[in-house]
Design a protein around this motif. Structure first.
Motif, PDB file in Angstrom:
ATOM      1  N   ALA A 223       0.840  -1.199   0.000  1.00 28.30           N
ATOM      2  CA  ALA A 223       0.000   0.000   0.000  1.00 28.30           C
ATOM      3  C   ALA A 223       0.876   1.251   0.000  1.00 28.30           C
ATOM      4  O   ALA A 223       2.045   1.221   0.399  1.00 28.30           O
ATOM      5  CB  ALA A 223      -0.920   0.005   1.209  1.00 28.30           C
ATOM      6  N   SER A 224       0.306   2.377  -0.418  1.00 28.87           N
ATOM      7  CA  SER A 224       1.036   3.640  -0.420  1.00 28.87           C
ATOM      8  C   SER A 224       1.068   4.245   0.983  1.00 28.87           C
ATOM      9  O   SER A 224       0.310   3.829   1.867  1.00 28.87           O
ATOM     10  CB  SER A 224       0.369   4.630  -1.374  1.00 28.87           C
ATOM     11  N   THR A 225       1.927   5.249   1.157  1.00 33.44           N
ATOM     12  CA  THR A 225       1.994   5.947   2.443  1.00 33.44           C
ATOM     13  C   THR A 225       0.672   6.624   2.763  1.00 33.44           C
ATOM     14  O   THR A 225       0.203   6.592   3.911  1.00 33.44           O
ATOM     15  CB  THR A 225       3.118   6.993   2.415  1.00 33.44           C
ATOM     16  N   ALA A 226       0.043   7.232   1.768  1.00 38.08           N
ATOM     17  CA  ALA A 226      -1.252   7.885   1.984  1.00 38.08           C
ATOM     18  C   ALA A 226      -2.320   6.867   2.384  1.00 38.08           C
ATOM     19  O   ALA A 226      -3.153   7.127   3.256  1.00 38.08           O
ATOM     20  CB  ALA A 226      -1.681   8.627   0.722  1.00 38.08           C
ATOM     21  N   ALA A 227      -2.293   5.674   1.757  1.00 40.68           N
ATOM     22  CA  ALA A 227      -3.257   4.631   2.106  1.00 40.68           C
ATOM     23  C   ALA A 227      -3.030   4.138   3.534  1.00 40.68           C
ATOM     24  O   ALA A 227      -3.984   3.850   4.261  1.00 40.68           O
ATOM     25  CB  ALA A 227      -3.154   3.464   1.128  1.00 40.68           C
ATOM     26  N   ALA A 228      -1.759   4.050   3.942  1.00 42.87           N
ATOM     27  CA  ALA A 228      -1.450   3.617   5.301  1.00 42.87           C
ATOM     28  C   ALA A 228      -2.001   4.604   6.326  1.00 42.87           C
ATOM     29  O   ALA A 228      -2.590   4.213   7.338  1.00 42.87           O
ATOM     30  CB  ALA A 228       0.060   3.463   5.468  1.00 42.87           C
ATOM     31  N   ALA A 229      -1.810   5.905   6.071  1.00 36.78           N
ATOM     32  CA  ALA A 229      -2.333   6.921   6.977  1.00 36.78           C
ATOM     33  C   ALA A 229      -3.858   6.916   6.979  1.00 36.78           C
ATOM     34  O   ALA A 229      -4.497   7.073   8.030  1.00 36.78           O
ATOM     35  CB  ALA A 229      -1.812   8.302   6.580  1.00 36.78           C
ATOM     36  N   THR A 230      -4.452   6.709   5.815  1.00 35.08           N
ATOM     37  CA  THR A 230      -5.912   6.678   5.716  1.00 35.08           C
ATOM     38  C   THR A 230      -6.484   5.476   6.447  1.00 35.08           C
ATOM     39  O   THR A 230      -7.572   5.546   7.025  1.00 35.08           O
ATOM     40  CB  THR A 230      -6.344   6.658   4.241  1.00 35.08           C
ATOM     41  N   PHE A 231      -5.758   4.355   6.435  1.00 36.48           N
ATOM     42  CA  PHE A 231      -6.206   3.162   7.161  1.00 36.48           C
ATOM     43  C   PHE A 231      -6.338   3.467   8.655  1.00 36.48           C
ATOM     44  O   PHE A 231      -7.303   3.063   9.305  1.00 36.48           O
ATOM     45  CB  PHE A 231      -5.241   2.003   6.954  1.00 36.48           C
ATOM     46  N   ILE A 232      -5.365   4.193   9.212  1.00 35.76           N
ATOM     47  CA  ILE A 232      -5.441   4.583  10.622  1.00 35.76           C
ATOM     48  C   ILE A 232      -6.678   5.449  10.857  1.00 35.76           C
ATOM     49  O   ILE A 232      -7.398   5.284  11.845  1.00 35.76           O
ATOM     50  CB  ILE A 232      -4.172   5.346  11.046  1.00 35.76           C
ATOM     51  N   ALA A 233      -6.939   6.363   9.931  1.00 35.86           N
ATOM     52  CA  ALA A 233      -8.104   7.237  10.077  1.00 35.86           C
ATOM     53  C   ALA A 233      -9.403   6.447   9.992  1.00 35.86           C
ATOM     54  O   ALA A 233     -10.337   6.683  10.775  1.00 35.86           O
ATOM     55  CB  ALA A 233      -8.078   8.320   8.998  1.00 35.86           C
ATOM     56  N   VAL A 234      -9.493   5.488   9.067  1.00 31.10           N
ATOM     57  CA  VAL A 234     -10.695   4.664   8.937  1.00 31.10           C
ATOM     58  C   VAL A 234     -10.922   3.839  10.199  1.00 31.10           C
ATOM     59  O   VAL A 234     -12.057   3.693  10.675  1.00 31.10           O
ATOM     60  CB  VAL A 234     -10.581   3.745   7.701  1.00 31.10           C
ATOM     61  N   MET A 235      -9.857   3.326  10.757  1.00 31.73           N
ATOM     62  CA  MET A 235      -9.960   2.555  11.988  1.00 31.73           C
ATOM     63  C   MET A 235     -10.551   3.412  13.107  1.00 31.73           C
ATOM     64  O   MET A 235     -11.406   2.961  13.876  1.00 31.73           O
ATOM     65  CB  MET A 235      -8.572   2.043  12.385  1.00 31.73           C
ATOM     66  N   HIS A 236     -10.142   4.664  13.165  1.00 31.28           N
ATOM     67  CA  HIS A 236     -10.652   5.538  14.209  1.00 31.28           C
ATOM     68  C   HIS A 236     -12.043   6.072  13.902  1.00 31.28           C
ATOM     69  O   HIS A 236     -12.791   6.422  14.819  1.00 31.28           O
ATOM     70  CB  HIS A 236      -9.661   6.675  14.450  1.00 31.28           C
ATOM     71  N   LEU A 237     -12.406   6.141  12.626  1.00 29.60           N
ATOM     72  CA  LEU A 237     -13.791   6.479  12.309  1.00 29.60           C
ATOM     73  C   LEU A 237     -14.740   5.420  12.864  1.00 29.60           C
ATOM     74  O   LEU A 237     -15.834   5.742  13.334  1.00 29.60           O
ATOM     75  CB  LEU A 237     -13.957   6.607  10.789  1.00 29.60           C
ATOM     76  N   GLY A 238     -14.314   4.161  12.798  1.00 28.70           N
ATOM     77  CA  GLY A 238     -15.098   3.091  13.412  1.00 28.70           C
ATOM     78  C   GLY A 238     -15.259   3.305  14.903  1.00 28.70           C
ATOM     79  O   GLY A 238     -16.326   3.046  15.471  1.00 28.70           O
ATOM     80  N   MET A 239     -14.216   3.789  15.535  1.00 32.77           N
ATOM     81  CA  MET A 239     -14.294   4.073  16.970  1.00 32.77           C
ATOM     82  C   MET A 239     -15.315   5.170  17.263  1.00 32.77           C
ATOM     83  O   MET A 239     -16.095   5.067  18.213  1.00 32.77           O
ATOM     84  CB  MET A 239     -12.931   4.527  17.493  1.00 32.77           C
ATOM     85  N   ILE A 240     -15.286   6.240  16.483  1.00 30.18           N
ATOM     86  CA  ILE A 240     -16.177   7.372  16.730  1.00 30.18           C
ATOM     87  C   ILE A 240     -17.639   6.929  16.676  1.00 30.18           C
ATOM     88  O   ILE A 240     -18.450   7.270  17.536  1.00 30.18           O
ATOM     89  CB  ILE A 240     -15.925   8.494  15.713  1.00 30.18           C
ATOM     90  N   VAL A 241     -17.967   6.167  15.656  1.00 28.77           N
ATOM     91  CA  VAL A 241     -19.350   5.715  15.497  1.00 28.77           C
ATOM     92  C   VAL A 241     -19.739   4.753  16.609  1.00 28.77           C
ATOM     93  O   VAL A 241     -20.855   4.803  17.137  1.00 28.77           O
ATOM     94  CB  VAL A 241     -19.529   5.043  14.116  1.00 28.77           C
ATOM     95  N   ALA A 242     -18.807   3.883  17.003  1.00 31.88           N
ATOM     96  CA  ALA A 242     -19.146   2.794  17.929  1.00 31.88           C
ATOM     97  C   ALA A 242     -19.208   3.227  19.388  1.00 31.88           C
ATOM     98  O   ALA A 242     -20.021   2.681  20.148  1.00 31.88           O
ATOM     99  CB  ALA A 242     -18.140   1.656  17.773  1.00 31.88           C
ATOM    100  N   GLN A 243     -18.373   4.178  19.815  1.00 36.54           N
ATOM    101  CA  GLN A 243     -18.269   4.437  21.258  1.00 36.54           C
ATOM    102  C   GLN A 243     -19.557   4.959  21.895  1.00 36.54           C
ATOM    103  O   GLN A 243     -19.932   4.511  22.982  1.00 36.54           O
ATOM    104  CB  GLN A 243     -17.099   5.386  21.551  1.00 36.54           C
ATOM    105  N   PRO A 244     -20.283   5.914  21.292  1.00 34.77           N
ATOM    106  CA  PRO A 244     -21.561   6.305  21.912  1.00 34.77           C
ATOM    107  C   PRO A 244     -22.565   5.157  21.982  1.00 34.77           C
ATOM    108  O   PRO A 244     -23.310   5.021  22.962  1.00 34.77           O
ATOM    109  CB  PRO A 244     -22.065   7.431  20.989  1.00 34.77           C
ATOM    110  N   VAL A 245     -22.592   4.314  20.938  1.00 36.93           N
ATOM    111  CA  VAL A 245     -23.480   3.143  20.957  1.00 36.93           C
ATOM    112  C   VAL A 245     -23.051   2.185  22.059  1.00 36.93           C
ATOM    113  O   VAL A 245     -23.885   1.640  22.810  1.00 36.93           O
ATOM    114  CB  VAL A 245     -23.463   2.436  19.587  1.00 36.93           C
ATOM    115  N   LEU A 246     -21.755   1.985  22.163  1.00 36.67           N
ATOM    116  CA  LEU A 246     -21.229   1.127  23.219  1.00 36.67           C
ATOM    117  C   LEU A 246     -21.552   1.699  24.596  1.00 36.67           C
ATOM    118  O   LEU A 246     -21.834   0.959  25.548  1.00 36.67           O
ATOM    119  CB  LEU A 246     -19.716   0.983  23.057  1.00 36.67           C
TER     120      LEU A 246
END
Length: 366
Positions: A223-246
């Motif tokens: 993967a590219s460097t930009a894709a690697a950084a975006t993967f971290i962001a996508v992982m944390h987007l999952g956190m944002i959506v999930a934590q209030p529900v949790l």
């Protein structure tokens, strides 16, 4: 609100520095072991600062200590922006951990002291969502500002400085203050809540390992460097959506059961991510789910802390959380760096094992 703003801004700094520093060190020829040790320096700073926090509480209010930590973090980020010396980066990483520990300890104690138990899970969920929002903004600054010239570090320092100023003004209106911290309360809390400390230790291990090595895992897989950084962001987007529900779930069912579920899900998801191609489409939804699961460990621990402990033990618990997070955060990147150095591709192996083993341990002892 004040605490959530503080932790969100701190998370921007941590979310930026973990992947950016890992990528910069790798670009300059550093080995996986050096990358892991540099991440461990941040955690060492967290741990050492616990010895200083009690002295600060005797002279400053909680909001003032948080502002001081933010200001110190801003100065440290400026240091990253103007220096490219490996040895100095270890010192700066240590200093960053030292400064932000005040946000961990006082923010979480303050949050729980001001929350009713009937809504504690939801409050913890909003707090965690704010934290993860910062983690999303941090990595996204990498493709926006690039990895050269220290511009990303400088921009983050400016943002933290502005937030520190605003938080200092807002904290004057606070009606609830956490108890003062005494170092003698730390061993008392450790004896009273060893499983709670295990939860945060596991979270620190996973958090530091994933943030430090996921970018390298992605780049190493094509993967590219930009894709690697975006993967971290996508992982944390999952956190944002999930934590209030949790958080709602934490207020309706046994909070320990939620924690066990998050541990088991973390182990399964990151075990799968390690086996999938870094350029495949399936890594994106799994990354979001994995981030939601492992951050849920901490949200659960935070809600359980306020439910089971009050007064001085609440502040001692927040300090113990900082130490446990630091210990896990030092062990995770260092151990993973050593493993990957001899067994390339095994980036998430220890994370997967730890998640499953910790879940089994909690089921056994609960």
């Amino acid at each position: 609100m004040t605490v959530t703003i503080g932790i969100t801004v701190f998370a921007i700094a941590q979310g930026l520095t973990y992947p950016l520093i890992s990528l910069l060190l790798a670009e300059r020829g550093a080995s996986e072991i050096v990358v892991g040790l540099n991440a461990a320096a941040f955690m060492l700073g967290l741990a050492i600062s616990v010895l200083v926090v009690p002295a600060l509480t005797r002279h400053l209010r909680a909001g003032q200590v948080i502002v001081a930590g933010l200001a110190g973090a801003a100065v440290t980020l400026v240091g990253f922006a103007v220096s490219d010396t490996f040895a100095l980066w270890f010192v700066l990483r240590f200093a960053l951990g030292f400064c932000v520990n005040a946000i961990y300890v006082f923010g979480e104690a303050w949050l729980n002291a001001a929350s009713a138990d009937t809504v504690r899970g939801r409050v913890a969920g909003v707090y965690s969502a704010g934290m993860t929002l910062g983690f999303v903004i941090g990595p996204l600054a990498i493709p926006l500002f690039g990895t050269e010239d220290g511009l990303a570090f400088a921009a983050c320092a400016v943002l933290i400085s502005l937030a520190a100023f605003g938080l200092g003004l807002m904290s004057r209106r606070a009606r609830v203050e956490p108890e003062k911290l005494e170092l003698a309360d730390l061993p008392r809390f450790a004896r009273a809540a060893p499983l709670l400390i295990l939860l945060v230790l596991a979270f620190g291990f996973v958090d530091a390992t994933v943030l430090s090595f996921a970018p390298l895992h992605m780049v190493g897989g094509g993967a590219s460097t930009a894709a690697a950084a975006t993967f971290i962001a996508v992982m944390h987007l999952g956190m944002i959506v999930a934590q209030p529900v949790l958080g709602v779930l934490l207020d309706r069912v046994d909070r320990w059961h939620v924690a066990i579920g998050c541990l088991a899900a973390t182990g399964l998801i990151f075990g799968a991510l390690m086996l999938l191609p870094a350029t495949g489409m399936l890594i994106w939804p799994l990354g979001a789910l994995g981030g939601a699961a492992f951050f849920g460990i901490y949200t659960s621990a935070l809600a359980i802390l306020g439910q089971e402990h009050k007064g001085p033990m609440l502040v001692a618990g927040a300090s113990a959380f900082s130490l446990a997070y630091a210990a896990g955060g030092m062990l995770g990147p260092a151990a993973t760096g050593a493993l990957v150095n001899v067994m390339p591709g095994m980036t998430f192996a220890l994370v997967a094992v730890l998640g499953m083993v910790s879940a089994v341990m909690l089921v056994w002892h609960r």
